[in-house]
Design a protein around this motif. Structure first.
Motif, PDB file in Angstrom:
ATOM      1  N   ALA A 162     -12.476  -4.681  -8.797  1.00 36.15           N
ATOM      2  CA  ALA A 162     -11.111  -5.190  -8.857  1.00 36.15           C
ATOM      3  C   ALA A 162     -10.264  -4.432  -9.873  1.00 36.15           C
ATOM      4  N   SER A 163     -10.786  -4.209 -11.062  1.00 34.36           N
ATOM      5  CA  SER A 163     -10.016  -3.502 -12.087  1.00 34.36           C
ATOM      6  C   SER A 163      -9.829  -2.031 -11.717  1.00 34.36           C
ATOM      7  N   VAL A 195      -9.551  -0.751  -8.698  1.00 34.79           N
ATOM      8  CA  VAL A 195      -8.519  -0.644  -7.655  1.00 34.79           C
ATOM      9  C   VAL A 195      -7.133  -0.619  -8.283  1.00 34.79           C
ATOM     10  N   GLN A 196      -6.873  -1.532  -9.193  1.00 32.37           N
ATOM     11  CA  GLN A 196      -5.556  -1.591  -9.831  1.00 32.37           C
ATOM     12  C   GLN A 196      -5.276  -0.319 -10.622  1.00 32.37           C
ATOM     13  N   GLU A 197      -6.260   0.183 -11.317  1.00 37.28           N
ATOM     14  CA  GLU A 197      -6.099   1.415 -12.101  1.00 37.28           C
ATOM     15  C   GLU A 197      -5.716   2.589 -11.207  1.00 37.28           C
ATOM     16  N   ARG A 198      -6.357   2.706 -10.051  1.00 36.71           N
ATOM     17  CA  ARG A 198      -6.078   3.829  -9.146  1.00 36.71           C
ATOM     18  C   ARG A 198      -4.703   3.706  -8.508  1.00 36.71           C
ATOM     19  N   CYS A 199      -4.299   2.502  -8.207  1.00 34.47           N
ATOM     20  CA  CYS A 199      -2.971   2.302  -7.641  1.00 34.47           C
ATOM     21  C   CYS A 199      -1.888   2.735  -8.626  1.00 34.47           C
ATOM     22  N   VAL A 200      -2.009   2.322  -9.869  1.00 34.52           N
ATOM     23  CA  VAL A 200      -1.033   2.684 -10.900  1.00 34.52           C
ATOM     24  C   VAL A 200      -0.991   4.205 -11.085  1.00 34.52           C
ATOM     25  N   GLN A 252       0.722   5.927  -7.983  1.00 38.73           N
ATOM     26  CA  GLN A 252       2.155   5.656  -7.969  1.00 38.73           C
ATOM     27  C   GLN A 252       2.888   6.482  -9.032  1.00 38.73           C
ATOM     28  N   TYR A 286       0.270  -1.288  -0.780  1.00 40.45           N
ATOM     29  CA  TYR A 286      -0.253  -1.807  -2.047  1.00 40.45           C
ATOM     30  C   TYR A 286       0.307  -1.024  -3.234  1.00 40.45           C
ATOM     31  N   CYS A 287       0.464   0.275  -3.057  1.00 36.69           N
ATOM     32  CA  CYS A 287       0.979   1.123  -4.135  1.00 36.69           C
ATOM     33  C   CYS A 287       2.496   1.267  -4.100  1.00 36.69           C
TER      34      CYS A 287
END
Length: 351
Positions: free
Chosen positions: A230-231, A233-238, A241, A269-270
Motif C-alpha cells: 500500500a505505501s 503504490v502511493q510512493e510510485r504514484c507521487v 506525477q 490514480y496518478c
C-alpha cells in the motif's frame, strides 16, 4: 483478494476491445503452451477445450499441431476470429448451458484450459461445476492466472480494475479446487503479464502425486507484506506525477504507450489527464479513436507516434517493455525516452 463491485459482464464482453494476438509476446507464449499441452499426453481425437479463448491465440497453434481444439467464449472478438480462422466456438460463458453444449457436440475433454479467465468470473462455483461435468476422469485442468504474489511484490496496482474481480494466491486456488474434489498437481511461475502462475490440477480420485513446487509456494505465501504494498503504490504514484509535471513545465512532450486497462487505472490514480499526456498510443485498432475512461486522453494508432516522436512516452504497458523497446528502437535512437512506472519508476534509455 477481490473487487467487491461486480459489473454486468455483458457490458464488458459484448463489445470487447482486447485481442490477445495483437501482442507478439502473447503469441509466442501460447505457441509454446500449445506444445506443452501436447506433451501432457494428448493423442488422436482427444478433446482440448479452452474457455475464455479470446481470438484463438492458443486454439490456432493447437490446431496446427493436429489437436482437436475447441473454444468457449462470449465475446465478439472470439466470434469474429472463429469465423475468420475456421475453428469451432461455443459462444457463451463457461457454465452449465455451454458445458451441456460441449458434451452434446464434442464429448468430454482430456485437457481443459483457461488462461487469464478466472480473474473475470464472479460465479466461480458455477464455472467449477462446469469443469467437473466436462473434464474426463483421467483429464487435466490447466490454467494460468495473474499471481497475487507478483501483484503485491511489484506494486501492480494498475491491474486492479472492474474487469478483474479476483486476484489469486495459490492457497486460494487450492481451497477453491478442493471444494470440487480437485487437487493441484503442479504450479509454475511464468513471466507473462508481469508475473503469473500456470496451475495443473486433476480430480483427486486420480491419485496422482503433487510436485514439491506446490508445497514450497504455499509456504512462501505466508510471508507476504500487504502494508508495504500500500505505501509503495502511493510512493510510485507521487514520483510519476512529479516527474511528468516537471517534464511538461520544461517544455517536453509526453504521451502514453499502451491503452489497456492498466493505462486507465494508472492515469486516473496518478491524475494524468490531457494537460500532461497528449495521447496514448496503442497497437489494437479496436481502441483507436476512443478516449481513456475518466481522464479522457485520446487513443491513437502507432503511426501517430512514429510520424512525430514525442520527447517522452509513459510506458503504461510496462509489462511488455522488451517488446515495446524492440519495436520502437528508432524512437530511442533519436533520443526519445520511455518512463517506466513499475515496479520502480525509471527512465529507460538514459545513460
Amino acid at each position: 483478494m477481490q473487487v467487491p463491485e461486480v459489473v454486468d459482464p455483458s457490458i464488458i464482453f459484448a463489445e470487447y476491445s482486447y485481442a490477445s494476438s495483437t501482442t507478439d509476446t502473447l503469441r509466442r507464449h501460447f505457441a509454446e503452451m500449445a506444445h506443452d499441452i501436447v506433451a501432457m499426453g494428448v493423442a488422436g481425437e482427444d478433446l482440448v477445450l479452452e474457455f475464455g479463448c479470446n481470438d484463438g491465440v492458443l486454439i490456432q497453434p493447437l490446431r496446427r499441431l493436429g489437436v482437436n481444439a475447441v473454444g468457449v467464449d462470449p465475446s465478439d472478438v472470439a466470434r469474429r476470429a472463429s469465423e475468420a480462422q475456421g475453428w469451432p466456438l461455443v459462444a457463451g460463458y463457461f457454465d452449465a448451458g455451454s458445458a451441456n453444449c460441449v458434451l452434446s457436440r464434442y464429448g468430454r475433454a482430456k485437457i481443459l484450459v483457461a488462461n487469464n479467465v478466472f480473474a473475470h468470473i464472479d460465479d466461480l462455483d458455477g464455472t467449477m461445476s462446469a469443469v467437473v461435468e466436462v473434464l474426463r476422469e483421467d483429464g487435466l485442468f490447466v490454467f494460468e492466472v495473474h499471481y497475487q504474489g507478483n501483484l503485491i511484490g511489484d506494486f501492480q496496482f494498475d491491474t486492479v480494475y472492474h474487469e478483474h474481480l479476483c486476484y489469486y494466491s495459490l492457497q486460494s486456488l487450492v481451497e477453491l479446487l478442493g471444494r470440487f474434489n480437485f487437487i493441484v498437481l503442479d504450479v509454475e511461475p511464468i513471466p507473462i503479464h508481469s508475473g503469473s502462475i500456470r496451475v495443473v490440477a486433476a480430480p483427486a480420485d486420480s491419485k496422482r502425486p503433487a510436485s514439491d513446487r506446490v508445497r514450497r509456494m504455499l509456504e512462501a505465501e505466508k510471508n507476504w507484506d500487504i502494508a508495504h504494498f500500500a505505501s509503495g503504490v502511493q510512493e510510485r504514484c507521487v514520483t510519476v506525477q512529479k516527474l511528468i509535471r516537471d517534464l511538461r513545465s520544461a517544455g517536453r512532450t509526453v504521451v502514453g504507450y499502451g491503452a489497456a486497462g492498466r493505462a486507465t487505472v494508472l492515469l486516473n490514480y496518478c491524475k494524468l489527464g490531457p494537460a500532461l499526456i497528449d495521447y496514448v498510443v496503442d497497437m489494437s485498432p479496436l481502441r483507436h479513436g476512443r478516449l481513456v475512461s475518466g481522464v479522457r486522453v485520446p487513443v491513437r494508432p502507432t503511426e501517430t507516434f512514429q510520424r512525430h516522436y514525442p520527447d517522452y512516452a509513459l510506458m503504461t504497458a510496462w509489462n511488455y517493455e522488451p517488446e515495446i523497446a524492440q519495436k520502437e528502437r528508432a524512437f530511442l535512437a533519436t533520443g526519445g525516452r520511455f518512463i517506466v512506472p513499475l515496479p520502480h519508476v525509471r527512465i529507460s534509455g538514459e545513460c
